[in-house]
Write a protein that holds these residues in place. Sequence first.
Motif, PDB file in Angstrom:
ATOM      1  N   MET A 149       0.829  -1.208   0.013  1.00 23.85           N
ATOM      2  CA  MET A 149      -0.058  -0.102   0.106  1.00 23.85           C
ATOM      3  C   MET A 149       0.705   1.266   0.047  1.00 23.85           C
ATOM      4  SD  MET A 149      -2.161   1.454   3.066  1.00 23.85           S
ATOM      5  CE  MET A 149      -3.971   1.567   2.773  1.00 23.85           C
ATOM      6  N   THR A 150       0.553   2.130  -0.976  1.00 25.74           N
ATOM      7  CA  THR A 150       1.224   3.509  -0.817  1.00 25.74           C
ATOM      8  C   THR A 150       0.608   4.451  -0.087  1.00 25.74           C
ATOM      9  OG1 THR A 150      -0.073   4.414  -2.684  1.00 25.74           O
ATOM     10  CG2 THR A 150       2.039   2.902  -3.519  1.00 25.74           C
ATOM     11  N   ARG A 203      -4.085   6.283   1.359  1.00 27.23           N
ATOM     12  CA  ARG A 203      -4.748   6.603   2.744  1.00 27.23           C
ATOM     13  C   ARG A 203      -5.466   7.747   2.543  1.00 27.23           C
ATOM     14  NH1 ARG A 203       1.220   5.749   5.518  1.00 27.23           N
ATOM     15  NH2 ARG A 203       1.604   3.676   4.990  1.00 27.23           N
ATOM     16  N   ARG A 204      -6.568   7.722   3.005  1.00 31.26           N
ATOM     17  CA  ARG A 204      -7.201   8.815   2.951  1.00 31.26           C
ATOM     18  C   ARG A 204      -8.083   9.165   4.200  1.00 31.26           C
ATOM     19  NH1 ARG A 204     -11.211   6.441  -1.667  1.00 31.26           N
ATOM     20  NH2 ARG A 204     -10.895   4.467  -0.384  1.00 31.26           N
ATOM     21  N   LEU A 205      -8.276  10.579   4.379  1.00 35.44           N
ATOM     22  CA  LEU A 205      -8.635  11.493   5.514  1.00 35.44           C
ATOM     23  C   LEU A 205      -9.984  12.292   4.973  1.00 35.44           C
ATOM     24  CD1 LEU A 205      -8.939  12.608   8.450  1.00 35.44           C
ATOM     25  CD2 LEU A 205      -7.115  14.146   7.832  1.00 35.44           C
ATOM     26  N   ALA A 251      -3.407   6.762  12.469  1.00 33.16           N
ATOM     27  CA  ALA A 251      -4.333   5.646  12.335  1.00 33.16           C
ATOM     28  C   ALA A 251      -4.216   5.390  10.592  1.00 33.16           C
ATOM     29  CB  ALA A 251      -5.549   6.176  12.613  1.00 33.16           C
ATOM     30  N   LEU A 252      -3.891   6.150   9.999  1.00 29.63           N
ATOM     31  CA  LEU A 252      -4.040   6.030   8.218  1.00 29.63           C
ATOM     32  C   LEU A 252      -3.228   4.852   7.830  1.00 29.63           C
ATOM     33  CD1 LEU A 252      -3.733   9.737   7.058  1.00 29.63           C
ATOM     34  CD2 LEU A 252      -5.898   8.211   6.962  1.00 29.63           C
ATOM     35  N   PRO A 253      -2.143   4.471   8.193  1.00 31.46           N
ATOM     36  CA  PRO A 253      -1.625   3.166   7.676  1.00 31.46           C
ATOM     37  C   PRO A 253      -2.443   1.991   7.622  1.00 31.46           C
ATOM     38  CG  PRO A 253       0.062   4.407   8.938  1.00 31.46           C
ATOM     39  CD  PRO A 253      -1.166   4.872   9.254  1.00 31.46           C
TER      40      PRO A 253
END
Length: 200
Positions: A1-2, A6-8, A136-138
């Motif tokens: 995963m890059t 990762r999305r907020l 938390a995003l990872p």
Amino acid sequence: MTTSDRRLVLLRHGETEWARLGRHTGVTDVDLTVRGVAQARAAGPLLAALGLRDPLVLTSPRRRAHLTADLAGLSGDRRWDALAEWNYGDYEGRTTPEIREQIPDWTVWTHPCPGGETHETVASRADMVLSTCEAALPDRDVVLVGHGHFSRALIARWIELPVTEGRRVVLSPAGHTVLSYEHGFRTIVTHNVTPEKGIE
């Protein structure tokens, strides 16, 4: 995963009567209007289409925010005081034109709110929220359900601008913004996506 995966996601609550009238709504708990309820429901399919990874949903403690989350189908949310709207102090419930009768050219971005939060306090709170979310995003995407001014402050700080540069963006009721990364830099992927079409 890059990192670009990762999305907020920032989601503003649906319309309230105070928001419709332009009244600054910080600590006051006001209900969604009928239109606001429809907006929140219509935001659900737009968010579902994002295909978020096991999203962690965090909401402001104000009822208009966690009700918007529920209506949009965002389950398992946790309420977080740090997502509360800007504290407007003495200007709570007042409109910008009313405030400008005493202070010409006033905006929340350029002038103080007596008895409320300073730009520095809002910036510190925004930075803390973003730092917590980044941790938390990872593992999963994060959805923050909150308010107009503080969400705009978050956007400004995400792209490493002073909090006052939140004046350069708008976030409509039940609109959402997706923040992520490209080549290691924080980016805005989509902004102010709204479910307005077909809502009466």
